[in-house]
Design a protein around this motif. Structure first.
Motif, PDB file in Angstrom:
ATOM      1  N   PHE A  41     -24.573  22.404 -41.070  1.00  0.00           N
ATOM      2  CA  PHE A  41     -24.643  23.793 -39.913  1.00  0.00           C
ATOM      3  C   PHE A  41     -23.816  23.052 -38.732  1.00  0.00           C
ATOM      4  O   PHE A  41     -23.355  23.291 -38.072  1.00  0.00           O
ATOM      5  CB  PHE A  41     -26.034  23.762 -39.871  1.00  0.00           C
ATOM      6  N   VAL A  42     -24.382  21.514 -38.445  1.00  0.00           N
ATOM      7  CA  VAL A  42     -24.160  20.765 -37.595  1.00  0.00           C
ATOM      8  C   VAL A  42     -22.975  20.580 -37.807  1.00  0.00           C
ATOM      9  O   VAL A  42     -22.093  20.407 -36.421  1.00  0.00           O
ATOM     10  CB  VAL A  42     -25.236  19.885 -37.448  1.00  0.00           C
ATOM     11  N   ARG A  43     -22.714  19.499 -38.653  1.00  0.00           N
ATOM     12  CA  ARG A  43     -20.999  19.507 -38.216  1.00  0.00           C
ATOM     13  C   ARG A  43     -19.853  20.489 -38.484  1.00  0.00           C
ATOM     14  O   ARG A  43     -19.240  20.244 -37.658  1.00  0.00           O
ATOM     15  CB  ARG A  43     -20.901  18.386 -39.537  1.00  0.00           C
ATOM     16  N   GLY A  44     -20.343  21.467 -39.005  1.00  0.00           N
ATOM     17  CA  GLY A  44     -19.126  22.396 -38.557  1.00  0.00           C
ATOM     18  C   GLY A  44     -19.677  23.084 -37.016  1.00  0.00           C
ATOM     19  O   GLY A  44     -18.690  23.263 -36.330  1.00  0.00           O
ATOM     20  N   ARG A  45     -20.717  23.053 -36.426  1.00  0.00           N
ATOM     21  CA  ARG A  45     -20.926  23.424 -34.429  1.00  0.00           C
ATOM     22  C   ARG A  45     -19.709  22.118 -34.168  1.00  0.00           C
ATOM     23  O   ARG A  45     -19.117  23.067 -33.062  1.00  0.00           O
ATOM     24  CB  ARG A  45     -22.336  23.210 -34.505  1.00  0.00           C
ATOM     25  N   ARG A  46     -20.141  21.357 -35.238  1.00  0.00           N
ATOM     26  CA  ARG A  46     -18.697  20.203 -34.139  1.00  0.00           C
ATOM     27  C   ARG A  46     -17.875  19.919 -33.977  1.00  0.00           C
ATOM     28  O   ARG A  46     -16.773  19.878 -33.082  1.00  0.00           O
ATOM     29  CB  ARG A  46     -19.533  18.737 -34.503  1.00  0.00           C
ATOM     30  N   ILE A  47     -17.542  20.281 -35.207  1.00  0.00           N
ATOM     31  CA  ILE A  47     -15.537  20.545 -35.663  1.00  0.00           C
ATOM     32  C   ILE A  47     -15.503  22.308 -34.816  1.00  0.00           C
ATOM     33  O   ILE A  47     -14.562  21.995 -34.616  1.00  0.00           O
ATOM     34  CB  ILE A  47     -15.639  20.415 -36.471  1.00  0.00           C
ATOM     35  N   LYS A  49     -16.717  22.881 -32.204  1.00  0.00           N
ATOM     36  CA  LYS A  49     -16.684  22.779 -30.291  1.00  0.00           C
ATOM     37  C   LYS A  49     -15.085  22.495 -30.390  1.00  0.00           C
ATOM     38  O   LYS A  49     -14.663  22.066 -28.835  1.00  0.00           O
ATOM     39  CB  LYS A  49     -17.779  21.601 -29.874  1.00  0.00           C
ATOM     40  N   ARG A  50     -15.071  21.188 -30.850  1.00  0.00           N
ATOM     41  CA  ARG A  50     -13.649  20.983 -30.290  1.00  0.00           C
ATOM     42  C   ARG A  50     -12.243  20.858 -31.038  1.00  0.00           C
ATOM     43  O   ARG A  50     -11.593  21.163 -30.448  1.00  0.00           O
ATOM     44  CB  ARG A  50     -13.298  19.096 -31.980  1.00  0.00           C
ATOM     45  N   GLU A  51     -12.363  22.364 -31.682  1.00  0.00           N
ATOM     46  CA  GLU A  51     -11.047  23.099 -31.847  1.00  0.00           C
ATOM     47  C   GLU A  51     -11.142  24.061 -30.367  1.00  0.00           C
ATOM     48  O   GLU A  51     -12.058  24.526 -29.469  1.00  0.00           O
ATOM     49  CB  GLU A  51     -11.240  24.754 -32.701  1.00  0.00           C
ATOM     50  N   PRO A  52      -9.782  24.783 -29.913  1.00  0.00           N
ATOM     51  CA  PRO A  52      -9.178  25.266 -28.867  1.00  0.00           C
ATOM     52  C   PRO A  52      -9.788  26.856 -28.751  1.00  0.00           C
ATOM     53  O   PRO A  52     -10.457  27.384 -30.073  1.00  0.00           O
ATOM     54  CB  PRO A  52      -7.329  25.821 -28.668  1.00  0.00           C
ATOM     55  N   GLY A  53      -9.867  27.281 -27.519  1.00  0.00           N
ATOM     56  CA  GLY A  53     -10.679  28.838 -27.915  1.00  0.00           C
ATOM     57  C   GLY A  53      -9.588  29.641 -27.901  1.00  0.00           C
ATOM     58  O   GLY A  53      -8.764  29.842 -27.864  1.00  0.00           O
TER      59      GLY A  53
END
Length: 104
Positions: A41-47, A49-53
């Motif tokens: 879950f934490v890794r998915g949130r970090r990934i 967060k790096r994606e464009p909006g």
């Protein structure tokens, strides 16, 4: 060779682990599963967060003032198939099996 009968027990061979061992093992496995899920879950949130909006509304295409361009109204007519025992395949149909006539 010994003859086995129904209900024979072997007291020298334990059939299950003691109660404390199996409970501790299940607890450790459960904690490991929860830890793996939390890490994913934490890794998915970090990934994410790096994606464009999402894109801005101004960057979306707009319809012309006159409405959609190139609307075609057509009526499709079925192709009459001859009655026979022979099954026709898609390659034997004319125009992919759909005939159309434009309305004007």
């Amino acid at each position: 060779m010994e003859k086995l009968t129904v209900g024979t027990t072997y007291p020298s061979a334990p059939l299950a682990a003691p109660h404390g061992t199996s409970g501790a093992l299940l607890t450790i496995v459960g904690v490991l599963v929860v830890a793996v899920l939390l890490a994913a879950f934490v890794r998915g949130r970090r990934i994410r967060k790096r994606e464009p909006g999402p894109p801005d509304p101004e960057s979306h295409p707009r319809l012309p003032h006159g409405g959609p361009v190139g609307d075609v109204m057509e009526r499709r007519e079925p192709e009459e198939l001859p009655r026979s025992d022979h099954r026709r395949g898609p390659h034997e149909l004319r125009g992919n099996g759909i005939g159309s006539r434009r309305r004007e």
